[in-house]
Design an enzyme around this catalytic site. Structure first.
Site, PDB file in Angstrom:
ATOM      1  N   MET A  75       1.164  -1.122  -0.163  1.00  0.00           N
ATOM      2  CA  MET A  75      -0.189  -0.206   0.101  1.00  0.00           C
ATOM      3  C   MET A  75       0.894   1.895  -0.107  1.00  0.00           C
ATOM      4  O   MET A  75       0.315   2.393   0.632  1.00  0.00           O
ATOM      5  CB  MET A  75      -0.872  -0.113   1.130  1.00  0.00           C
ATOM      6  CG  MET A  75      -1.945  -1.247   1.002  1.00  0.00           C
ATOM      7  SD  MET A  75      -2.542  -0.956  -0.120  1.00  0.00           S
ATOM      8  CE  MET A  75      -3.737  -3.317  -0.210  1.00  0.00           C
ATOM      9  N   ALA A  76       2.102   0.984  -0.290  1.00  0.00           N
ATOM     10  CA  ALA A  76       2.969   1.958  -0.187  1.00  0.00           C
ATOM     11  C   ALA A  76       3.258   3.187  -1.825  1.00  0.00           C
ATOM     12  O   ALA A  76       2.670   1.700  -2.564  1.00  0.00           O
ATOM     13  CB  ALA A  76       3.933   1.598   0.225  1.00  0.00           C
ATOM     14  N   HIS A  77       2.924   4.228  -1.354  1.00  0.00           N
ATOM     15  CA  HIS A  77       2.715   5.043  -2.715  1.00  0.00           C
ATOM     16  C   HIS A  77       3.917   5.204  -3.395  1.00  0.00           C
ATOM     17  O   HIS A  77       4.906   5.487  -2.539  1.00  0.00           O
ATOM     18  CB  HIS A  77       1.903   6.330  -2.722  1.00  0.00           C
ATOM     19  CG  HIS A  77       0.907   6.861  -2.386  1.00  0.00           C
ATOM     20  ND1 HIS A  77       0.671   6.227  -1.240  1.00  0.00           N
ATOM     21  CD2 HIS A  77       0.085   6.969  -3.306  1.00  0.00           C
ATOM     22  CE1 HIS A  77      -1.256   6.673  -0.790  1.00  0.00           C
ATOM     23  NE2 HIS A  77      -1.265   6.151  -2.239  1.00  0.00           N
ATOM     24  N   ASP A 127      24.816 -10.019   4.896  1.00  0.00           N
ATOM     25  CA  ASP A 127      25.180 -11.048   4.121  1.00  0.00           C
ATOM     26  C   ASP A 127      26.739 -10.821   3.590  1.00  0.00           C
ATOM     27  O   ASP A 127      26.643 -12.134   3.798  1.00  0.00           O
ATOM     28  CB  ASP A 127      24.239 -10.258   2.935  1.00  0.00           C
ATOM     29  CG  ASP A 127      24.784 -10.885   1.162  1.00  0.00           C
ATOM     30  OD1 ASP A 127      24.180 -12.389   1.398  1.00  0.00           O
ATOM     31  OD2 ASP A 127      25.594 -10.939   0.377  1.00  0.00           O
TER      32      ASP A 127
END
Length: 164
Positions: A75-77, A127
């Site tokens: 739901m991030a624009h 990593d």
């Protein structure tokens, strides 16, 4: 506490409509840390990791992650980010603190972009160092401050000023 904005009256998820929102200058600062064996921290400081410049690569990964946030958070624009800074503090004997500062002049905040940036920078450190230290811990990722927008400013109590 405010109402959740990403759900309609029936509980269905939806993307908030920001069409009518006013554009404002918005900034979010997020911090987190990677805790590791002291020998791992020494290798990072000395540039001795086989995969290369750990903090340099983590910085680039964090910047790329901020720009990729809408591809990761449903739901991030997609927004015009005007600045991303990823900084590190070496905190002997065993940790690297990460700070992400994200800026925009837009209709929605950049908290998710800053959280994503710091999270991915931390994952990148893990990593690049996991061959020598599988016991590292990523922890305490939190919003430190945000400014701009309808909900106003936020500053987490007890946070110290970032020292560069």
């Amino acid at each position: 506490m405010s109402e959740l904005t990403h759900f309609d009256a029936k509980g269905n998820a939806w993307m908030v409509d920001i069409t009518e929102k006013e554009e404002t200058h918005r900034v979010a600062e997020v911090r987190g840390e990677v805790v590791m064996a002291p020998a791992t921290l020494e290798l990072i400081q000395q540039g001795g990791m086989a995969k290369g410049d750990v903090l340099g690569v983590a910085r680039v990964a964090g910047i790329m992650a901020a720009k990729s946030t809408p591809n990761l958070i449903p739901m991030a624009h997609p927004i015009m980010i005007t600045g991303v800074n990823i900084d590190f503090q070496i905190l002997p004997p065993d940790r690297v603190e990460i700070r992400g500062l994200v800026k925009t002049g837009g209709k929605t905040g950049v908290e998710m972009e800053a959280l994503t940036a710091v999270s991915v920078a931390a994952l990148t450190i893990y990593d690049m160092c996991k061959a020598v230290d599988k016991g590292m811990m990523i922890q305490n990722i939190r919003l430190v401050s945000k400014s701009g927008g309808k909900s106003g400013d936020f500053m987490r109590e007890g946070e110290s000023q970032w020292e560069k």
